[in-house]
Design an enzyme around this catalytic site. Sequence first.
Site, PDB file in Angstrom:
ATOM      1  N   GLU A   1     -59.244  -0.434-111.209  1.00  0.00           N
ATOM      2  CA  GLU A   1     -59.786  -1.902-111.631  1.00  0.00           C
ATOM      3  C   GLU A   1     -59.350  -2.095-113.285  1.00  0.00           C
ATOM      4  OE1 GLU A   1     -63.633  -0.087-111.751  1.00  0.00           O
ATOM      5  OE2 GLU A   1     -63.793   0.483-109.972  1.00  0.00           O
TER       6      GLU A   1
ATOM      7  N   GLU B   1     -63.904   0.778-100.665  1.00  0.00           N
ATOM      8  CA  GLU B   1     -65.265   1.916-100.888  1.00  0.00           C
ATOM      9  C   GLU B   1     -66.408   0.622-100.824  1.00  0.00           C
ATOM     10  OE1 GLU B   1     -64.910   1.992-105.484  1.00  0.00           O
ATOM     11  OE2 GLU B   1     -62.568   3.024-105.377  1.00  0.00           O
TER      12      GLU B   1
END
Length: 381
Positions: A161, A266
Amino acid sequence: MKTKLVFTTLLAGALLGACATQPVTKEEPGLKDVLGDKFLIGTALNVWQVAGQDTAATAIVKKHFNAIVAENCMKCAEIHPTEDTYDFKDADAFVKFGEENGLTMTGHCLIWHSQLAPWFCVDEKGKNVSPEVLKQRMKDHIYTVVKRYKGKLKGWDVVNEAIMEDGSYRKSKFYQILGEEFIPLAFQYAHEADPDVELYYNDYNMHEAGKRETVVKLVKDLKARGLRIDAVGMQGHVGMDYPDMDEFEKSMVAYGNEGVKVMITEWDMSALPTVKRSANIADTVAFRKALNPYPDALPDSVSQVWNQRMGAFMDLFLKHADIMDRVTAWGVTDGDSWKNGFPVRGRKDYPLLFDREYQPKPFVTELIERLEKEKAENAAE
Ligand code: 9MR
């Protein structure tokens, strides 16, 4: 009468004996049985599941998945809480579970601005450390963690991220101190620590055009420097009304075109409406109900749309099976999901492949049946 009874009993015994060597019922295949030749199919595990405290979840893992990732216990704040202390207890248990069950394991994650141990980027006064100090800390952390599990994991989410939706770099402490350079450095250290382990860049909202462009550039840049990057992880936290499937596919193809594998790392899909804070908050009761619309069960009409959309995503992954290395769900059952607490605490969501009763969602059952049938047809040809 007595003779007849004895005879019947003997006959039944003989039949049972024969059946004992020839099982009459074939066990239903799991997801990994039908997807195994296309890509790995995985799940994130929490510490309770690893500890064997949720046996129904463990049974699902063994039957359906061939890959696992640690939901939290390998993150910096958990595994390296102070500069001089490492806590490997939960991560070691996770790896042991994976080894005992023959599962492919991913380490998650080495460098991330969130769940970062508070000491990592600052000095005793709370001021950002110098670039040299941060480089040394990153190196120590990455070397220690990666070397501990050398030869046991297939790959690591090296950086998580770091890029924003508009393509700019997240202004994290890593970025503030080291600039864009912190990413290649992290990949370099991870490769030095274990030259055989695969290395991934992982992020959410990877369908966004700006982010896509910068991630593609990042992959090119790492490769141009001779650094290893094996795959791009698209987290795949999706919703009922986002992302646009075409944009998602564009990103899959764009990353694949850079010569790296693509992974859905995810995967989950919130079944709840996207929260809009501008709702009429004067009416608190109505507002709360709007935030948590299905506290008892998901209505059939919503469930149908959810299953249809999850099925469409899976079809997209299958369409690009040549570049897909793994699809991992972010949890086993709905009850485990982080989505029950985000972005609104305490609401009930239904985002995963198995429900709270440990039953597969309809799209999962249909997928298994469809792929089984296709396999049988191909074998007959
Ligand atoms: O599922 C994780 C949840 O239990 C943690 O509280 C949370 C803390 O930030 O992290 C969740 O997992 C995140 C993952 O590590 C990185 N991508 C986003 C996931 C959901 O927040």
